[in-house]
Design a protein around this motif. Structure first.
Motif, PDB file in Angstrom:
ATOM      1  N   GLY A  40       1.076  -1.201  -0.055  1.00 33.05           N
ATOM      2  CA  GLY A  40      -0.187  -0.160  -0.133  1.00 33.05           C
ATOM      3  C   GLY A  40       0.834   1.101   0.156  1.00 33.05           C
ATOM      4  O   GLY A  40       2.189   1.276  -0.518  1.00 33.05           O
ATOM      5  N   ASP A  41       0.388   2.273   0.420  1.00 34.60           N
ATOM      6  CA  ASP A  41       0.961   3.747   0.434  1.00 34.60           C
ATOM      7  C   ASP A  41       2.388   3.698   1.047  1.00 34.60           C
ATOM      8  O   ASP A  41       2.554   3.381   2.148  1.00 34.60           O
ATOM      9  CB  ASP A  41       0.080   4.925   1.096  1.00 34.60           C
TER      10      ASP A  41
ATOM     11  N   VAL B  61       5.707   5.549   2.662  1.00 33.65           N
ATOM     12  CA  VAL B  61       5.738   6.401   3.041  1.00 33.65           C
ATOM     13  C   VAL B  61       7.262   7.211   2.952  1.00 33.65           C
ATOM     14  O   VAL B  61       7.323   8.285   2.685  1.00 33.65           O
ATOM     15  CB  VAL B  61       5.692   6.570   4.788  1.00 33.65           C
TER      16      VAL B  61
ATOM     17  N   VAL C 126       2.522   2.640   5.279  1.00 31.52           N
ATOM     18  CA  VAL C 126       1.440   2.924   6.188  1.00 31.52           C
ATOM     19  C   VAL C 126       0.954   1.446   6.842  1.00 31.52           C
ATOM     20  O   VAL C 126       1.042   1.567   8.081  1.00 31.52           O
ATOM     21  CB  VAL C 126       0.275   3.527   5.479  1.00 31.52           C
ATOM     22  N   LYS C 127       1.014   0.379   6.109  1.00 25.62           N
ATOM     23  CA  LYS C 127       0.608  -0.805   6.837  1.00 25.62           C
ATOM     24  C   LYS C 127       1.705  -1.556   7.550  1.00 25.62           C
ATOM     25  O   LYS C 127       1.412  -2.268   8.490  1.00 25.62           O
ATOM     26  CB  LYS C 127       0.098  -1.769   5.685  1.00 25.62           C
TER      27      LYS C 127
ATOM     28  N   HIS D 115      -9.485  -4.782  -0.821  1.00 25.19           N
ATOM     29  CA  HIS D 115      -8.294  -5.797  -0.466  1.00 25.19           C
ATOM     30  C   HIS D 115      -9.037  -6.477   1.082  1.00 25.19           C
ATOM     31  O   HIS D 115      -8.855  -5.597   1.787  1.00 25.19           O
ATOM     32  CB  HIS D 115      -7.169  -5.053  -0.200  1.00 25.19           C
TER      33      HIS D 115
ATOM     34  N   ILE E 271      -9.777  -4.160   4.223  1.00 26.87           N
ATOM     35  CA  ILE E 271      -8.797  -3.475   4.881  1.00 26.87           C
ATOM     36  C   ILE E 271      -8.489  -2.134   4.153  1.00 26.87           C
ATOM     37  O   ILE E 271      -8.176  -1.334   4.529  1.00 26.87           O
ATOM     38  CB  ILE E 271      -7.252  -4.336   4.841  1.00 26.87           C
ATOM     39  N   GLU E 272      -8.550  -2.120   2.751  1.00 27.41           N
ATOM     40  CA  GLU E 272      -8.502  -1.054   1.935  1.00 27.41           C
ATOM     41  C   GLU E 272      -8.979  -1.090   0.508  1.00 27.41           C
ATOM     42  O   GLU E 272      -9.061  -2.214   0.062  1.00 27.41           O
ATOM     43  CB  GLU E 272      -7.032  -0.547   1.826  1.00 27.41           C
TER      44      GLU E 272
ATOM     45  N   GLY F 144      -6.631   2.703  -1.063  1.00 32.79           N
ATOM     46  CA  GLY F 144      -5.329   3.235  -0.343  1.00 32.79           C
ATOM     47  C   GLY F 144      -5.556   4.006   0.848  1.00 32.79           C
ATOM     48  O   GLY F 144      -6.543   4.721   0.850  1.00 32.79           O
ATOM     49  N   ILE F 145      -4.860   3.388   1.826  1.00 31.20           N
ATOM     50  CA  ILE F 145      -5.234   4.069   3.172  1.00 31.20           C
ATOM     51  C   ILE F 145      -5.013   5.691   3.265  1.00 31.20           C
ATOM     52  O   ILE F 145      -6.112   6.246   3.988  1.00 31.20           O
ATOM     53  CB  ILE F 145      -4.362   3.492   4.104  1.00 31.20           C
ATOM     54  N   THR F 146      -3.962   6.099   2.825  1.00 30.27           N
ATOM     55  CA  THR F 146      -4.198   7.582   3.007  1.00 30.27           C
ATOM     56  C   THR F 146      -5.275   8.354   2.203  1.00 30.27           C
ATOM     57  O   THR F 146      -5.650   9.274   2.593  1.00 30.27           O
ATOM     58  CB  THR F 146      -2.714   8.306   2.167  1.00 30.27           C
ATOM     59  N   ALA F 147      -5.624   8.021   1.013  1.00 31.67           N
ATOM     60  CA  ALA F 147      -6.613   8.457   0.257  1.00 31.67           C
ATOM     61  C   ALA F 147      -8.023   8.356   1.086  1.00 31.67           C
ATOM     62  O   ALA F 147      -8.846   9.270   1.180  1.00 31.67           O
ATOM     63  CB  ALA F 147      -6.745   8.043  -1.246  1.00 31.67           C
TER      64      ALA F 147
ATOM     65  N   GLN G 127       2.105   6.742  10.524  1.00 34.34           N
ATOM     66  CA  GLN G 127       2.368   7.947   9.739  1.00 34.34           C
ATOM     67  C   GLN G 127       1.091   8.722   9.828  1.00 34.34           C
ATOM     68  O   GLN G 127       0.054   8.013   9.335  1.00 34.34           O
ATOM     69  CB  GLN G 127       3.097   7.733   8.501  1.00 34.34           C
TER      70      GLN G 127
END
Lengths: 125, 370
Positions: free
Chosen positions: A36-37, A39, A62-63, B18, B29-30, B33-36, B324
């Motif tokens: 995923g994203d 960092v 992130v994960k 996902h 889970i996503e 994407g987690i940030t978006a 983060q």
């Protein structure tokens, strides 16, 4: 999942593109998709000569955080400078602009032990 | 144990989520994407499937005294339609689980517990309810497998949901609820609760009404740009608010006083809860460690179980949650630190792969969402 035909792969989802006695190394589309994203990258091994499967850095997403391993033995020559400010490039273009390190291969015979595109595709499916 | 699904699972799969097993349930889970997804909830609105949560009904003349006994907060402070955050003390100074208590009326309450703890909580409640003479299956009833739940969170959430009911929901106070007809469903529990800090609601319905609810929520939210959100962003959203997560920041080994949950541990007359004498003494004596928030001053992401050290490199605690922060663009976390290091502004170090990275004890929430 994108698996380019001209690259070699590791069981740990790194890819390597050989250019003469040097090579570019990154993580696969499958790896970035699972992480995923992203960092940031933590690579502090420039100038070091590392053995095959030794860690050359870490990838913080992130994960989770994952170690990055050398596909073959070699000297770490350079880090992709673009990743310092734009680590998300690894998510967007893992095989192109998202390359992580340039290495000088010390034992080209190790390349034969890596997975080709077909074998890697089988691994992730 | 087989992995359970929720009434919404097929929607997640069709939208490309996902999926992974979480607390015994196959959960998204996503998606994007987690940030978006995180920013989507902070700026607009998003919908979470939280059907994995557990629900117990407590009813009858002994309901009040039972909940007063097993939870640390003061149930007498509730009124009809009011929700309260609380926890179950475990009889040895630790926490069985944290939960929400909904008062329908003086003799009817809903307890909402964590998915991962449903069985443990149920056994704990049954043990204590039996001792107090409640009839199990009637006065204490486990409805976890019958209830579906969606959380619609974000600054536009209530405005979007108002389209689906004649009852006023946009002006509801935080942490209140009502039973109302909604989106053609005869009755849902509509609560202005959540785990994100960005406002919105949580809606409970019967499993058989779940499909109607999902479709109505997505349709009503469309003009506001609603999107489905996974559990990954749920975790980063709650972390930015400094909300505890059971199994990370609190567990059977941490006391509510250590966990900075003194605000839900009410030593008032008539609240004779389990562990009260022990916890009251702890509060008076001060604890050896406390849960605190911290922000990274160097680049690094703190994660659960990383050691917290002082300038001399001595271990003074451990990280319980960390990630983060998408809003602050910095690493944030929570962890237990020894008494001399609990003050806001104290410099601490997080041990990340053998490097001690500078961090600072910070007040929570880490952010103030609009």
């Amino acid at each position: 999942m994108n698996v380019p035909q001209d690259l070699k792969f590791t069981q740990d989802h790194e890819w390597i593109r050989v250019e003469n006695d040097c090579a570019f190394v990154g993580v696969t589309d499958y790896a970035q998709s699972n992480l995923g994203d992203i960092v940031f990258l933590e690579i502090e091994t420039v100038g070091e000569t590392l053995a095959k499967s030794e860690a050359f850095g870490n990838i913080e997403a992130v994960k989770a955080v994952e170690e990055l391993y050398m596909p073959v033995s070699g000297e770490v020559l350079e880090i992709n400078p673009a990743l310092e400010t734009s680590p998300e490039v690894v998510n967007k273009d893992p095989y192109g602009d998202g390359w992580m390190v340039k290495i000088k291969i010390t034992d080209p015979s190790e390349l034969a032990g890596l997975l080709d595109a077909a074998a890697y595709t089988k691994l992730i499916s | 144990m087989t992995t359970k699904i929720t009434p919404f699972t097929k929607f997640h799969q069709s939208m490309g989520a996902h999926m992974e097993p979480f607390a015994g349930y196959l959960m998204p889970i996503e998606y994007a994407g987690i940030t978006a997804e995180h920013m989507q909830v902070r700026e607009k609105l998003g919908v979470f499937d939280v059907s994995h949560m557990g629900e117990f009904w407590v009813k009858g003349p002994k309901a009040f005294s039972f909940i007063q006994r097993v939870t640390t907060n003061d149930v007498a402070a509730l009124w009809d339609g009011k929700v309260q955050y609380s926890c179950f003390p475990n009889g040895q100074g630790g926490i069985v689980d944290d939960l929400l208590v909904y008062r329908v009326n003086q003799e009817t309450y809903l307890l909402v517990v964590n998915a991962a703890n449903i069985e443990k909580d149920w056994n704990w409640c049954v043990k204590n309810a039996t001792e107090m003479g409640l009839e199990i299956g009637k006065e204490l009833y486990n409805a976890s497998d019958e209830i579906a739940q969606l959380a619609i969170q974000g600054p536009l959430a209530l405005k979007a949901m108002q389209k689906l009911t004649k009852d006023n929901v946009v002006d509801m106070e935080y942490y209140t609820f009502k039973k109302i007809p909604f989106a053609g469903i005869k009755e849902v529990i509509f609560a202005t609760t959540g785990y994100t800090g960005s406002g919105g609601c949580e809606i409970y319905c019967a499993n058989e009404d779940a499909e109607v609810l999902w479709n109505a929520v997505m349709e009503a939210g469309q003009e506001f740009g609603i999107k489905p959100i996974g559990l990954g962003a749920r975790d980063t959203l709650r972390l930015e608010m400094g909300y505890n997560l059971y199994g990370h920041d609190i567990d059977d080994e941490t006391s509510p006083i250590e966990a900075s949950l003194a605000w839900i541990t009410k030593f008032v007359e008539g609240n004779d809860f389990i562990d009260r004498p022990l916890l009251e003494k702890q509060k008076a004596d001060k604890t050896e460690r406390s849960l605190r928030g911290f922000i990274m001053k160097e680049r690094g992401i703190p994660r659960q179980h990383y050691p917290i050290v002082n300038a001399a490199g001595e271990v003074i605690g451990e990280v319980t949650s960390g990630n983060q922060s998408p809003i602050l663009q910095a690493g944030i976390g929570m962890g237990y630190v020894k008494a001399p290091y609990t003050k806001i502004g104290t410099e601490i170090f997080i041990q990340v792969r053998n490097r001690n990275l500078k961090a600072e004890i910070t007040k929570t929430p880490f952010i103030q969402p609009s």
